[in-house]
Design a protein around this motif. Sequence first.
Motif, mmCIF file in Angstrom:
data_model
loop_
_atom_site.group_PDB
_atom_site.id
_atom_site.type_symbol
_atom_site.label_atom_id
_atom_site.label_comp_id
_atom_site.label_asym_id
_atom_site.label_seq_id
_atom_site.Cartn_x
_atom_site.Cartn_y
_atom_site.Cartn_z
ATOM 1 N N ASN A 1 73.064 65.464 -11.137
ATOM 2 C CA ASN A 1 73.070 66.848 -10.673
ATOM 3 C C ASN A 1 73.213 66.837 -9.154
ATOM 4 O O ASN A 1 72.329 66.357 -8.443
ATOM 5 C CB ASN A 1 71.776 67.556 -11.071
ATOM 6 C CG ASN A 1 71.829 69.044 -10.770
ATOM 7 O OD1 ASN A 1 72.542 69.795 -11.418
ATOM 8 N ND2 ASN A 1 71.069 69.474 -9.772
ATOM 9 N N LEU A 2 74.353 67.340 -8.668
ATOM 10 C CA LEU A 2 74.651 67.267 -7.239
ATOM 11 C C LEU A 2 74.343 68.596 -6.552
ATOM 12 O O LEU A 2 74.919 69.634 -6.915
ATOM 13 C CB LEU A 2 76.118 66.910 -7.025
ATOM 14 C CG LEU A 2 76.486 65.467 -7.380
ATOM 15 C CD1 LEU A 2 77.994 65.296 -7.395
ATOM 16 C CD2 LEU A 2 75.859 64.498 -6.396
ATOM 17 N N PRO A 3 73.464 68.581 -5.552
ATOM 18 C CA PRO A 3 73.146 69.820 -4.836
ATOM 19 C C PRO A 3 74.339 70.340 -4.048
ATOM 20 O O PRO A 3 75.167 69.556 -3.573
ATOM 21 C CB PRO A 3 72.003 69.404 -3.905
ATOM 22 C CG PRO A 3 72.183 67.931 -3.715
ATOM 23 C CD PRO A 3 72.721 67.426 -5.017
ATOM 24 N N PHE A 4 74.431 71.654 -3.955
ATOM 25 C CA PHE A 4 75.471 72.333 -3.174
ATOM 26 C C PHE A 4 76.884 72.116 -3.722
ATOM 27 O O PHE A 4 77.859 72.409 -3.047
ATOM 28 C CB PHE A 4 75.423 71.913 -1.699
ATOM 29 C CG PHE A 4 74.039 71.903 -1.120
ATOM 30 C CD1 PHE A 4 73.308 73.074 -1.003
ATOM 31 C CD2 PHE A 4 73.442 70.715 -0.720
ATOM 32 C CE1 PHE A 4 72.012 73.073 -0.482
ATOM 33 C CE2 PHE A 4 72.160 70.694 -0.203
ATOM 34 C CZ PHE A 4 71.450 71.890 -0.082
ATOM 35 N N ALA A 5 76.997 71.603 -4.939
ATOM 36 C CA ALA A 5 78.307 71.338 -5.534
ATOM 37 C C ALA A 5 78.678 72.437 -6.523
ATOM 38 O O ALA A 5 77.823 72.949 -7.252
ATOM 39 C CB ALA A 5 78.300 69.986 -6.241
#
Length: 256
Positions: A227-231
């Motif tokens: 889970n990639l933040p800001f993506a």
Amino acid sequence: MLDSGKLVSVGDTNLFVSEAGNPRGRSIVLLHGGLQSRLAFIPIAKHLAEDYRLIAIDTRGHGRSGIGTAALTYRQLQDDFAVVLTALGLQKFGIIGHSDGGIVALRLAASHAVQPEFVIAVGAHWMLPEDDTARQIYQTINLEKWREMFGNQIAIYNAENPEPDFGKLFNAATHMWLSCDEDAYPGASVKNIQCPLLVVHGDDDMLVSRQQAFELTEQVSGARLLNLPFAKHTLLEDMPKCVFLFLQNFMKYVTA
């Protein structure tokens, strides 16, 4: 990159298949998202090309592939890709699928129609409940809005497709997105996936929720969640260098 290729027959039409990268490297099949084409993978493909043999397939009706006469369903796309992969004679390969391509990759792995070494599903639904935000978006989006948002994408389609009719393709795709029968999302069948699975989710994805990504990971034994933040939903195009590092680590780990 991904400009040249060949057509492979899938019965009622032909799918365009393009290759790039290292011909001696491990094979990775690239399955793009809805209303896009193999070209959407170019940003991440530039990072993968040194070590991997990349095989990108235009979904029926998309890119340089004909739309054929069959209804556009996830099951039909699953059958199409199984035919192509068999025709190519691939023995060992992984799959990276984005959005619709990820959904079909899940179906392929769950059905055991092919035996991928791994699947990386990026921004992909495994089911679409009635109250899902994405379903509400699909119900309200129309061709005019899509043209306003993705006019350049449509221009590329019109230049590439052998029989361009974006209105027809758009209607077929939105019908597929909203379908909920056995030909649609893989649903509980994902429990049958036996190969390593990496679920990739952008934390700002407006189509696929964290809950969707988490629940998919929980359904498949041994699956991993990134889970990639800001993506966003388009993370493979927006931040390819960052994503590549995680994908590379996963692929090296599962194919060691």
